[in-house]
Design a protein around this motif. Structure first.
Motif, PDB file in Angstrom:
ATOM      1  N   HIS A 182      -3.116  -7.615  -1.942  1.00  0.00           N
ATOM      2  CA  HIS A 182      -3.443  -6.375  -2.372  1.00  0.00           C
ATOM      3  C   HIS A 182      -4.214  -5.849  -1.418  1.00  0.00           C
ATOM      4  CE1 HIS A 182      -5.601  -3.081  -4.138  1.00  0.00           C
ATOM      5  NE2 HIS A 182      -4.849  -3.188  -5.406  1.00  0.00           N
ATOM      6  N   PRO A 183      -3.935  -4.480  -0.977  1.00  0.00           N
ATOM      7  CA  PRO A 183      -4.160  -3.815   0.175  1.00  0.00           C
ATOM      8  C   PRO A 183      -5.866  -3.824   0.397  1.00  0.00           C
ATOM      9  CG  PRO A 183      -2.957  -2.582  -1.018  1.00  0.00           C
ATOM     10  CD  PRO A 183      -2.838  -3.712  -1.668  1.00  0.00           C
ATOM     11  N   TYR A 184      -6.528  -3.810  -0.659  1.00  0.00           N
ATOM     12  CA  TYR A 184      -8.082  -3.693  -0.595  1.00  0.00           C
ATOM     13  C   TYR A 184      -8.516  -5.174  -0.428  1.00  0.00           C
ATOM     14  CZ  TYR A 184     -12.763  -2.993  -2.305  1.00  0.00           C
ATOM     15  OH  TYR A 184     -14.358  -2.881  -2.223  1.00  0.00           O
ATOM     16  N   PHE A 186      -6.631   2.362  -6.846  1.00  0.00           N
ATOM     17  CA  PHE A 186      -6.955   2.054  -5.361  1.00  0.00           C
ATOM     18  C   PHE A 186      -5.991   3.351  -4.416  1.00  0.00           C
ATOM     19  CE2 PHE A 186      -6.464  -0.146  -1.075  1.00  0.00           C
ATOM     20  CZ  PHE A 186      -7.669   0.153  -0.655  1.00  0.00           C
ATOM     21  N   GLN A 187      -5.322   3.873  -5.059  1.00  0.00           N
ATOM     22  CA  GLN A 187      -4.211   5.101  -4.433  1.00  0.00           C
ATOM     23  C   GLN A 187      -4.929   5.906  -3.293  1.00  0.00           C
ATOM     24  OE1 GLN A 187      -2.582   8.587  -6.501  1.00  0.00           O
ATOM     25  NE2 GLN A 187      -3.014   7.295  -8.189  1.00  0.00           N
ATOM     26  N   THR A 188      -6.180   6.664  -3.782  1.00  0.00           N
ATOM     27  CA  THR A 188      -6.804   7.321  -2.907  1.00  0.00           C
ATOM     28  C   THR A 188      -7.622   6.806  -1.545  1.00  0.00           C
ATOM     29  OG1 THR A 188      -8.943   6.978  -4.033  1.00  0.00           O
ATOM     30  CG2 THR A 188      -7.397   8.888  -4.742  1.00  0.00           C
ATOM     31  N   ARG A 189      -7.346   5.676  -1.355  1.00  0.00           N
ATOM     32  CA  ARG A 189      -7.727   4.870  -0.178  1.00  0.00           C
ATOM     33  C   ARG A 189      -6.889   4.157   0.524  1.00  0.00           C
ATOM     34  NH1 ARG A 189     -13.663   2.575  -1.298  1.00  0.00           N
ATOM     35  NH2 ARG A 189     -13.863   3.127   0.917  1.00  0.00           N
ATOM     36  N   CYS A 190      -5.807   3.883  -0.269  1.00  0.00           N
ATOM     37  CA  CYS A 190      -4.734   2.694  -0.007  1.00  0.00           C
ATOM     38  C   CYS A 190      -4.104   3.075   1.323  1.00  0.00           C
ATOM     39  CB  CYS A 190      -3.829   2.656  -0.990  1.00  0.00           C
ATOM     40  SG  CYS A 190      -2.747   1.378  -0.961  1.00  0.00           S
ATOM     41  N   TRP A 191      -4.431   2.299   2.360  1.00  0.00           N
ATOM     42  CA  TRP A 191      -3.363   2.190   3.682  1.00  0.00           C
ATOM     43  C   TRP A 191      -2.083   1.841   3.498  1.00  0.00           C
ATOM     44  CZ3 TRP A 191      -1.522  -2.395   5.265  1.00  0.00           C
ATOM     45  CH2 TRP A 191      -1.837  -3.551   4.677  1.00  0.00           C
ATOM     46  N   LEU A 192      -1.741   1.004   2.547  1.00  0.00           N
ATOM     47  CA  LEU A 192      -0.361   0.455   2.512  1.00  0.00           C
ATOM     48  C   LEU A 192       0.562   1.665   2.039  1.00  0.00           C
ATOM     49  CD1 LEU A 192       1.671  -1.804   2.393  1.00  0.00           C
ATOM     50  CD2 LEU A 192       0.919  -2.379   0.061  1.00  0.00           C
ATOM     51  N   ARG A 193      -0.142   2.314   1.009  1.00  0.00           N
ATOM     52  CA  ARG A 193       0.556   3.258   0.487  1.00  0.00           C
ATOM     53  C   ARG A 193       1.133   4.251   1.303  1.00  0.00           C
ATOM     54  NH1 ARG A 193      -1.164   8.639  -3.109  1.00  0.00           N
ATOM     55  NH2 ARG A 193       0.750   8.794  -4.212  1.00  0.00           N
ATOM     56  N   GLU A 194       0.229   4.686   2.408  1.00  0.00           N
ATOM     57  CA  GLU A 194       0.515   5.528   3.657  1.00  0.00           C
ATOM     58  C   GLU A 194       1.674   5.028   4.606  1.00  0.00           C
ATOM     59  OE1 GLU A 194      -2.996   6.473   5.745  1.00  0.00           O
ATOM     60  OE2 GLU A 194      -4.024   7.169   4.004  1.00  0.00           O
ATOM     61  N   THR A 195       1.618   3.725   4.726  1.00  0.00           N
ATOM     62  CA  THR A 195       2.773   3.157   5.648  1.00  0.00           C
ATOM     63  C   THR A 195       4.375   3.173   4.804  1.00  0.00           C
ATOM     64  OG1 THR A 195       2.339   0.942   4.760  1.00  0.00           O
ATOM     65  CG2 THR A 195       1.227   1.534   6.489  1.00  0.00           C
ATOM     66  N   ARG A 255       2.406  -6.171   6.639  1.00  0.00           N
ATOM     67  CA  ARG A 255       2.209  -4.785   7.226  1.00  0.00           C
ATOM     68  C   ARG A 255       0.653  -4.766   7.640  1.00  0.00           C
ATOM     69  NH1 ARG A 255       5.579  -0.024   5.920  1.00  0.00           N
ATOM     70  NH2 ARG A 255       7.692  -1.114   5.422  1.00  0.00           N
ATOM     71  N   ARG A 256      -0.097  -5.621   7.230  1.00  0.00           N
ATOM     72  CA  ARG A 256      -1.541  -5.721   7.742  1.00  0.00           C
ATOM     73  C   ARG A 256      -1.809  -5.884   9.106  1.00  0.00           C
ATOM     74  NH1 ARG A 256      -4.996 -10.809   6.264  1.00  0.00           N
ATOM     75  NH2 ARG A 256      -3.583 -12.570   6.606  1.00  0.00           N
TER      76      ARG A 256
END
Ligand code: SF4
Length: 114
Positions: A28-30, A69-78, A111-112
């Protein structure tokens, strides 16, 4: 000391797994962002990329639709902000006893470090 670890975000478990699995391959990206904040010893060969989280968690009274978590998700941006993140609330899923509430959980580890 723990054999299983659960990570919560906005009142819900977003990842649960054995301690070994969650620390070596978070899904999970968090969780990945939390682990990236662990300081490394100067002598350590482990030099993880720090993953900063933008903004603050939304109010528990105004949890966004879809993934919380979408408003802070770095993975979603990538991933160029896929529509499914804002449309469908992901539930815990995954192979074996490692469960994550992310539609793109198999992209997290690769991706991390990018
Ligand atoms: S479902 Fe989308 S917004 Fe939610 S954690 Fe996964 S990539 Fe991020």
């Amino acid at each position: 000391m723990a054999t299983r670890v659960a990570v919560m975000y906005l009142g819900r478990i977003v990842e649960i797994a054995s301690a070994d699995s969650i620390f070596t391959t978070p899904r999970h990206p968090y969780t990945a962002a939390l682990l990236s904040a662990i300081p490394a010893m100067p002598s350590s060969s482990r030099k993880p990329r720090r993953i900063p989280l933008a903004g603050d968690p939304p109010s528990p009274m105004r949890i966004p639709p879809g993934c919380r978590f979408q408003t802070r998700c770095w993975l979603r941006e990538t991933l160029d902000s896929p529509e499914i993140c804002s449309a469908i609330d992901p539930t815990l899923s995954g192979a074996g006893d490692h469960q994550s509430a992310c539609h793109f959980q198999h992209h997290v580890d690769a991706r991390r470090g990018a």
